[in-house]
Motif scaffolding. Structure first.
Motif, PDB file in Angstrom:
ATOM      1  N   THR A 115      28.348 110.473  84.844  1.00 37.65           N
ATOM      2  CA  THR A 115      27.346 111.412  84.341  1.00 37.65           C
ATOM      3  C   THR A 115      27.316 111.392  82.821  1.00 37.65           C
ATOM      4  O   THR A 115      28.360 111.431  82.163  1.00 37.65           O
ATOM      5  CB  THR A 115      27.657 112.841  84.815  1.00 37.65           C
ATOM      6  N   ILE A 116      26.113 111.319  82.256  1.00 40.49           N
ATOM      7  CA  ILE A 116      25.938 111.359  80.800  1.00 40.49           C
ATOM      8  C   ILE A 116      25.798 112.814  80.379  1.00 40.49           C
ATOM      9  O   ILE A 116      24.872 113.504  80.799  1.00 40.49           O
ATOM     10  CB  ILE A 116      24.691 110.564  80.371  1.00 40.49           C
ATOM     11  N   SER A 117      26.729 113.297  79.561  1.00 38.77           N
ATOM     12  CA  SER A 117      26.677 114.687  79.098  1.00 38.77           C
ATOM     13  C   SER A 117      25.888 114.767  77.797  1.00 38.77           C
ATOM     14  O   SER A 117      26.033 113.929  76.906  1.00 38.77           O
ATOM     15  CB  SER A 117      28.089 115.237  78.897  1.00 38.77           C
ATOM     16  N   VAL A 118      25.034 115.792  77.711  1.00 31.23           N
ATOM     17  CA  VAL A 118      24.105 115.919  76.585  1.00 31.23           C
ATOM     18  C   VAL A 118      24.178 117.316  75.995  1.00 31.23           C
ATOM     19  O   VAL A 118      24.279 118.305  76.726  1.00 31.23           O
ATOM     20  CB  VAL A 118      22.654 115.639  77.040  1.00 31.23           C
ATOM     21  N   VAL A 119      24.121 117.406  74.667  1.00 25.87           N
ATOM     22  CA  VAL A 119      23.933 118.674  73.958  1.00 25.87           C
ATOM     23  C   VAL A 119      22.577 118.620  73.263  1.00 25.87           C
ATOM     24  O   VAL A 119      22.225 117.603  72.657  1.00 25.87           O
ATOM     25  CB  VAL A 119      25.053 118.917  72.925  1.00 25.87           C
ATOM     26  N   ILE A 120      21.817 119.707  73.366  1.00 25.16           N
ATOM     27  CA  ILE A 120      20.501 119.796  72.732  1.00 25.16           C
ATOM     28  C   ILE A 120      20.590 120.745  71.542  1.00 25.16           C
ATOM     29  O   ILE A 120      20.963 121.906  71.700  1.00 25.16           O
ATOM     30  CB  ILE A 120      19.434 120.325  73.719  1.00 25.16           C
ATOM     31  N   MET A 149      22.578 112.706  84.617  1.00 21.82           N
ATOM     32  CA  MET A 149      22.602 113.391  83.317  1.00 21.82           C
ATOM     33  C   MET A 149      22.826 114.878  83.496  1.00 21.82           C
ATOM     34  O   MET A 149      22.382 115.487  84.474  1.00 21.82           O
ATOM     35  CB  MET A 149      21.289 113.163  82.555  1.00 21.82           C
ATOM     36  N   LEU A 150      23.509 115.483  82.527  1.00 17.80           N
ATOM     37  CA  LEU A 150      23.790 116.915  82.571  1.00 17.80           C
ATOM     38  C   LEU A 150      23.787 117.473  81.157  1.00 17.80           C
ATOM     39  O   LEU A 150      24.460 116.943  80.268  1.00 17.80           O
ATOM     40  CB  LEU A 150      25.155 117.174  83.211  1.00 17.80           C
ATOM     41  N   VAL A 151      23.016 118.533  80.927  1.00 25.22           N
ATOM     42  CA  VAL A 151      23.036 119.235  79.647  1.00 25.22           C
ATOM     43  C   VAL A 151      24.218 120.197  79.673  1.00 25.22           C
ATOM     44  O   VAL A 151      24.247 121.148  80.458  1.00 25.22           O
ATOM     45  CB  VAL A 151      21.722 119.996  79.401  1.00 25.22           C
ATOM     46  N   VAL A 152      25.203 119.960  78.819  1.00 19.99           N
ATOM     47  CA  VAL A 152      26.424 120.766  78.831  1.00 19.99           C
ATOM     48  C   VAL A 152      26.414 121.867  77.781  1.00 19.99           C
ATOM     49  O   VAL A 152      27.270 122.753  77.794  1.00 19.99           O
ATOM     50  CB  VAL A 152      27.664 119.872  78.646  1.00 19.99           C
ATOM     51  N   GLY A 153      25.443 121.818  76.846  1.00 19.68           N
ATOM     52  CA  GLY A 153      25.408 122.852  75.822  1.00 19.68           C
ATOM     53  C   GLY A 153      24.149 122.787  74.995  1.00 19.68           C
ATOM     54  O   GLY A 153      23.424 121.782  75.010  1.00 19.68           O
ATOM     55  N   GLU A 154      23.877 123.887  74.273  1.00 16.37           N
ATOM     56  CA  GLU A 154      22.723 123.967  73.392  1.00 16.37           C
ATOM     57  C   GLU A 154      23.141 124.587  72.068  1.00 16.37           C
ATOM     58  O   GLU A 154      24.159 125.280  71.982  1.00 16.37           O
ATOM     59  CB  GLU A 154      21.615 124.824  74.029  1.00 16.37           C
ATOM     60  N   ALA A 155      22.336 124.327  71.027  1.00 13.52           N
ATOM     61  CA  ALA A 155      22.592 124.906  69.717  1.00 13.52           C
ATOM     62  C   ALA A 155      21.261 125.182  69.025  1.00 13.52           C
ATOM     63  O   ALA A 155      20.289 124.448  69.230  1.00 13.52           O
ATOM     64  CB  ALA A 155      23.445 123.958  68.868  1.00 13.52           C
ATOM     65  N   GLY A 156      21.232 126.228  68.199  1.00 15.73           N
ATOM     66  CA  GLY A 156      20.004 126.621  67.526  1.00 15.73           C
ATOM     67  C   GLY A 156      19.944 126.241  66.064  1.00 15.73           C
ATOM     68  O   GLY A 156      18.934 126.465  65.405  1.00 15.73           O
ATOM     69  N   ASP A 157      21.037 125.693  65.532  1.00 17.47           N
ATOM     70  CA  ASP A 157      21.040 125.215  64.150  1.00 17.47           C
ATOM     71  C   ASP A 157      22.113 124.155  63.994  1.00 17.47           C
ATOM     72  O   ASP A 157      22.917 123.913  64.910  1.00 17.47           O
ATOM     73  CB  ASP A 157      21.236 126.356  63.154  1.00 17.47           C
ATOM     74  N   GLY A 158      22.137 123.523  62.819  1.00 20.56           N
ATOM     75  CA  GLY A 158      23.048 122.412  62.616  1.00 20.56           C
ATOM     76  C   GLY A 158      24.517 122.792  62.689  1.00 20.56           C
ATOM     77  O   GLY A 158      25.334 122.072  63.271  1.00 20.56           O
ATOM     78  N   ALA A 159      24.873 123.929  62.094  1.00 21.10           N
ATOM     79  CA  ALA A 159      26.267 124.352  62.109  1.00 21.10           C
ATOM     80  C   ALA A 159      26.733 124.627  63.540  1.00 21.10           C
ATOM     81  O   ALA A 159      27.856 124.260  63.928  1.00 21.10           O
ATOM     82  CB  ALA A 159      26.441 125.601  61.238  1.00 21.10           C
ATOM     83  N   GLU A 160      25.871 125.269  64.322  1.00 22.30           N
ATOM     84  CA  GLU A 160      26.213 125.531  65.716  1.00 22.30           C
ATOM     85  C   GLU A 160      26.308 124.223  66.497  1.00 22.30           C
ATOM     86  O   GLU A 160      27.173 124.068  67.374  1.00 22.30           O
ATOM     87  CB  GLU A 160      25.174 126.446  66.355  1.00 22.30           C
ATOM     88  N   ALA A 161      25.436 123.275  66.177  1.00 25.12           N
ATOM     89  CA  ALA A 161      25.470 121.978  66.856  1.00 25.12           C
ATOM     90  C   ALA A 161      26.811 121.283  66.638  1.00 25.12           C
ATOM     91  O   ALA A 161      27.390 120.704  67.567  1.00 25.12           O
ATOM     92  CB  ALA A 161      24.332 121.089  66.346  1.00 25.12           C
ATOM     93  N   VAL A 162      27.314 121.336  65.412  1.00 23.74           N
ATOM     94  CA  VAL A 162      28.616 120.725  65.112  1.00 23.74           C
ATOM     95  C   VAL A 162      29.710 121.402  65.925  1.00 23.74           C
ATOM     96  O   VAL A 162      30.546 120.733  66.552  1.00 23.74           O
ATOM     97  CB  VAL A 162      28.921 120.815  63.604  1.00 23.74           C
ATOM     98  N   ALA A 163      29.699 122.735  65.949  1.00 23.85           N
ATOM     99  CA  ALA A 163      30.733 123.476  66.679  1.00 23.85           C
ATOM    100  C   ALA A 163      30.675 123.194  68.177  1.00 23.85           C
ATOM    101  O   ALA A 163      31.707 122.969  68.826  1.00 23.85           O
ATOM    102  CB  ALA A 163      30.581 124.976  66.408  1.00 23.85           C
ATOM    103  N   VAL A 164      29.470 123.200  68.736  1.00 19.96           N
ATOM    104  CA  VAL A 164      29.308 122.978  70.179  1.00 19.96           C
ATOM    105  C   VAL A 164      29.718 121.556  70.549  1.00 19.96           C
ATOM    106  O   VAL A 164      30.418 121.328  71.544  1.00 19.96           O
ATOM    107  CB  VAL A 164      27.851 123.256  70.607  1.00 19.96           C
TER     108      VAL A 164
END
Length: 224
Positions: A2-7, A28-43
């Motif tokens: 499974t390909i894990s994806v963060v959006i 494919m599986l979306v494992v997480g989301e983020a609303g800005d760049g800093a959150e994207a890095v953390a997630v």
């Protein structure tokens, strides 16, 4: 597998739409989301996905800064940069930041799925049209001094890098050099290793920035 994806995108409805498209695929599986760049890095650091879909224009921290931050760490995910604007500046900045792909938000669901699969497999999503845009971006730049590591390449490896930078596939390179595709794959791997590059996208940028090839040179085949 499974390909894990963060959006990562500041528009919640767009994230929901991308999730719906991605999760129709059985692998494919979306494992997480983020609303800005800093959150994207953390997630991404917490969930360690295979692929991150990264919007460029986000509050608090933009997607290109987040891309550079993530890719500075070992074991970084592959990153596909998303944007509404198909501009040379955004394209070049995305490639320079180390993204493995560049995708417009108006791209079809099929194109999105293909992009995720391509970069998850360790390849770069850089088609000839994108390569042409990179070439034009370098057209008026003064010639740089070639970096010393360029001299580590054999003549055949330099030929392969030139053809990679022209957007040629492994099969097309093999035909141009009259060798097998397995041989081309070996040369590509050695080029990336010697130049300390992650993938073909970085190789294209490197080839132009180093002056190995220049915009306007004949596109077909190696130099004589």
């Amino acid at each position: 597998m499974t390909i894990s994806v963060v959006i990562a995108d500041d528009q919640r409805m767009l994230r929901a739409g991308l999730r719906m498209v991605i999760e129709t695929e059985p692998d494919m599986l979306v494992v997480g989301e983020a609303g800005d760049g800093a959150e994207a890095v953390a997630v991404a650091r917490r969930l360690r996905p295979d692929v991150v879909l990264m919007d460029i224009a986000m509050p608090r921290q933009d997607g290109l800064t987040a891309t550079r931050t993530l890719l500075a760490q070992p074991g970084a995910p592959r990153i596909i940069v998303l944007t509404t604007f198909d501009t040379d500046e955004n394209l070049y900045r995305a490639l320079r930041a180390g993204a493995s792909g560049f995708l417009l938000k108006v791209s079809s669901p099929e194109h999105l799925i293909t992009a995720i699969r391509v970069v998850a497999a360790g390849e770069a999503l850089l088609d000839p049209a994108v390569t042409t845009r990179v070439i034009s971006a370098f057209a008026d730049r003064p010639g740089p001094t070639p970096p010393p590591e360029l001299g580590e390449l054999t003549p055949r490896e330099a030929d392969v890098l030139r053809l990679m930078a022209r957007g040629r596939s492994n099969g097309e390179i093999a035909a141009a050099l009259t060798v097998g595709e397995a041989t081309v794959k070996t040369h590509v791997a050695r080029v990336l290793m010697k130049l300390r590059l992650r993938d073909r996208v970085q190789a294209v940028v490197y080839a132009y920035e180093s002056g190995l090839i220049r915009a306007g040179e004949p596109p077909d085949g190696p130099r004589a």
